[in-house]
Design a protein around this motif. Sequence first.
Motif, PDB file in Angstrom:
ATOM      1  N   ILE A   3      42.429  37.743  31.771  1.00  0.00           N
ATOM      2  CA  ILE A   3      42.067  36.963  32.952  1.00  0.00           C
ATOM      3  C   ILE A   3      42.270  37.796  34.211  1.00  0.00           C
ATOM      4  O   ILE A   3      41.435  37.778  35.126  1.00  0.00           O
ATOM      5  CB  ILE A   3      42.866  35.651  33.002  1.00  0.00           C
ATOM      6  N   CYS A   7      39.424  38.811  36.885  1.00  0.00           N
ATOM      7  CA  CYS A   7      39.558  38.565  38.330  1.00  0.00           C
ATOM      8  C   CYS A   7      39.409  39.860  39.124  1.00  0.00           C
ATOM      9  O   CYS A   7      38.761  39.871  40.181  1.00  0.00           O
ATOM     10  CB  CYS A   7      40.905  37.912  38.636  1.00  0.00           C
ATOM     11  N   GLY A  10      35.758  40.728  39.129  1.00  0.00           N
ATOM     12  CA  GLY A  10      35.069  39.867  40.086  1.00  0.00           C
ATOM     13  C   GLY A  10      35.333  40.279  41.517  1.00  0.00           C
ATOM     14  O   GLY A  10      34.440  40.269  42.364  1.00  0.00           O
ATOM     15  N   PHE A  11      36.577  40.675  41.799  1.00  0.00           N
ATOM     16  CA  PHE A  11      36.942  41.160  43.125  1.00  0.00           C
ATOM     17  C   PHE A  11      36.148  42.427  43.462  1.00  0.00           C
ATOM     18  O   PHE A  11      35.608  42.574  44.562  1.00  0.00           O
ATOM     19  CB  PHE A  11      38.444  41.444  43.174  1.00  0.00           C
ATOM     20  N   GLU A  90      33.467  35.225  32.415  1.00  0.00           N
ATOM     21  CA  GLU A  90      34.639  35.074  33.279  1.00  0.00           C
ATOM     22  C   GLU A  90      34.501  35.934  34.532  1.00  0.00           C
ATOM     23  O   GLU A  90      34.799  35.471  35.646  1.00  0.00           O
ATOM     24  CB  GLU A  90      35.911  35.457  32.525  1.00  0.00           C
ATOM     25  N   CYS A  91      34.055  37.173  34.374  1.00  0.00           N
ATOM     26  CA  CYS A  91      33.850  38.063  35.530  1.00  0.00           C
ATOM     27  C   CYS A  91      32.807  37.482  36.475  1.00  0.00           C
ATOM     28  O   CYS A  91      32.990  37.489  37.696  1.00  0.00           O
ATOM     29  CB  CYS A  91      33.410  39.452  35.069  1.00  0.00           C
ATOM     30  N   CYS A  94      34.295  34.652  38.412  1.00  0.00           N
ATOM     31  CA  CYS A  94      35.275  35.091  39.411  1.00  0.00           C
ATOM     32  C   CYS A  94      34.598  35.724  40.624  1.00  0.00           C
ATOM     33  O   CYS A  94      35.105  35.622  41.743  1.00  0.00           O
ATOM     34  CB  CYS A  94      36.253  36.096  38.803  1.00  0.00           C
ATOM     35  N   TYR A  95      33.480  36.356  40.403  1.00  0.00           N
ATOM     36  CA  TYR A  95      32.803  37.106  41.456  1.00  0.00           C
ATOM     37  C   TYR A  95      32.497  36.290  42.714  1.00  0.00           C
ATOM     38  O   TYR A  95      32.909  36.666  43.805  1.00  0.00           O
ATOM     39  CB  TYR A  95      31.564  37.775  40.852  1.00  0.00           C
ATOM     40  N   LYS A  97      33.751  33.521  43.775  1.00  0.00           N
ATOM     41  CA  LYS A  97      34.842  32.659  44.237  1.00  0.00           C
ATOM     42  C   LYS A  97      35.801  33.359  45.195  1.00  0.00           C
ATOM     43  O   LYS A  97      36.569  32.715  45.878  1.00  0.00           O
ATOM     44  CB  LYS A  97      35.661  32.132  43.049  1.00  0.00           C
ATOM     45  N   ILE A  98      35.763  34.683  45.223  1.00  0.00           N
ATOM     46  CA  ILE A  98      36.767  35.420  45.977  1.00  0.00           C
ATOM     47  C   ILE A  98      36.383  35.557  47.448  1.00  0.00           C
ATOM     48  O   ILE A  98      37.207  35.396  48.328  1.00  0.00           O
ATOM     49  CB  ILE A  98      37.021  36.786  45.308  1.00  0.00           C
TER      50      ILE A  98
END
Length: 122
Positions: A3, A7, A10-11, A90-91, A94-95, A97-98
């Motif tokens: 996870i 994240c 994604g960041f 998942e990536c 996350c992308y 949302k940051i």
Amino acid sequence: MRILLACMTGFGLDLIFGDPYWLYHPIRLIGHLISFLEKPLRSAAGKSPKKQIVAGGILWLLVILISTGIPCLMLWTAEKIHPAVSFLLECFWCYPKICTLETPFSMASIQLFSLGSIPPPI
């Protein structure tokens, strides 16, 4: 660990590409779900305050179950296909949302608005 790696990926994607404006944000989908479910629940509850509280609880429960159940089902299905597919999903989630690049600009706009430099929206 996975996870955290998703994240961080994604960041990194957010730093490279910025906020994807083409992507429909999940909060908007949840808002549409609330609007869709609220009408029949309100009409079923009538004017009774107790029934309205129960309807609100049912609305809350349905929104929580649907908005967590669908992503869980998607991740479970992706995991069954291949763990890499699940990780990529998942990536991808996350992308957007940051919002690394957009947050400072949004904060600056809020500060200017609070100082009166930007007129309020109509």
